[in-house]
Design an enzyme around this catalytic site. Structure first.
Site, PDB file in Angstrom:
ATOM      1  CE1 TYR A 160      42.853  59.632  60.316  1.00 34.73           C
ATOM      2  CE2 TYR A 160      44.682  59.130  61.757  1.00 34.73           C
ATOM      3  CZ  TYR A 160      43.643  60.094  61.392  1.00 34.73           C
ATOM      4  OH  TYR A 160      43.687  61.293  61.959  1.00 34.73           O
ATOM      5  CE  LYS A 164      44.190  62.439  58.725  1.00 33.08           C
ATOM      6  NZ  LYS A 164      43.795  63.965  58.405  1.00 33.08           N
TER       7      LYS A 164
END
Length: 254
Positions: A160, A164
């Site tokens: 993640y 991002k």
């Protein structure tokens, strides 16, 4: 940039951040198209606000092109806000049993967040570029969504955080790429935002995260994300920047 009279797409528009943004842009006079995969919620927004809903896979070219075409049928497309969600993925790089993190799980998270965000951005930019220039040559704005995990990801957040972080890394380059076309690119990096998706668990999350936020000592609200998105659209001098929306929170290791 004046919002009234433009058309806008909000990818992930039925979720907490997206729905608040849909309501905000609609209230400011934009013709909003909600792009998501939650058909029931999309239809509710259509009936309540009079916006359009188009079922959209953010990672699929034809699907995103369809929502863009719908927006263009309503007015000049000048606004793209992407806050779609996806699978969290995660785990330690090497598990307690000594096994390495799954490559497929990593790829899935990257595809869901980073590659899909790139897909939406490239197609939206190409469409916005076809609009007539406004004052000072501006044509529109793209708002992407990262996370504070891009900067201080916690243990188990590697996929993640990488996804991002990629969105953060694209921001300035995309703004530079699109500057000759008068298209701005800005990324919002939210901290802990309390959305309706948490349901009853929201109270527990608030009790855990709230005291850790320096000020205000609470989780963020979707409406605060939406207000920032509107400000980005309206402020022509915001470009190539990543804005943290986190109450000065910095994630601990875990």
């Amino acid at each position: 940039m004046e919002i009234n009279g433009t058309s806008a797409i909000v990818v992930g528009g039925t979720g907490g951040l997206g729905q608040a943004t849909v309501r905000r842009l609609h209230g400011a006079g934009a013709k909003v198209v909600v792009a998501d995969v939650a058909d029931d919620k999309g239809r509710v927004l259509e009936e309540e606000l009079g916006v359009r809903y188009v079922r959209t896979d953010a990672g699929d070219e034809a699907s995103v092109s369809a929502v863009i075409a719908e927006a263009e049928s309503l007015g000049p497309l000048r606004i793209s806000v992407d806050c779609h969600g996806g699978p969290a993925g995660g785990g330690r790089l090497v598990g307690k049993d000594g096994s390495p993190m799954s490559l497929d799980a990593f790829k899935t998270t990257i595809e869901s967040y980073l590659t899909s965000s790139f897909n939406v951005m490239r197609l939206a930019a190409a469409a916005i570029a076809q609009q007539d220039p406004l004052e000072e040559g501006g044509r529109g704005v793209i708002v992407n969504t990262a996370s504070v995990a891009a900067f201080e990801g916690q243990i188990g957040q590697l996929p993640y955080s990488a996804a991002k972080g990629g969105i953060v890394g694209m921001t300035l380059v995309a703004a530079r790429d699109l500057s000759p076309l008068g298209i701005r690119v800005v990324t919002i990096a939210p901290g802990t935002i309390l959305t309706p998706a948490y349901g009853k668990a929201g109270d527990q999350l608030e009790a855990y995260w709230g005291p850790q936020v320096p000020f205000p000592q609470r989780m963020g609200r979707p409406e605060e994300y939406a207000a920032l998105a509107q400000s980005i659209v309206e402020n022509d001098y915001l470009n190539g920047e990543v804005i943290r929306l986190d109450g000065a929170l910095r994630f601990p290791p875990k």
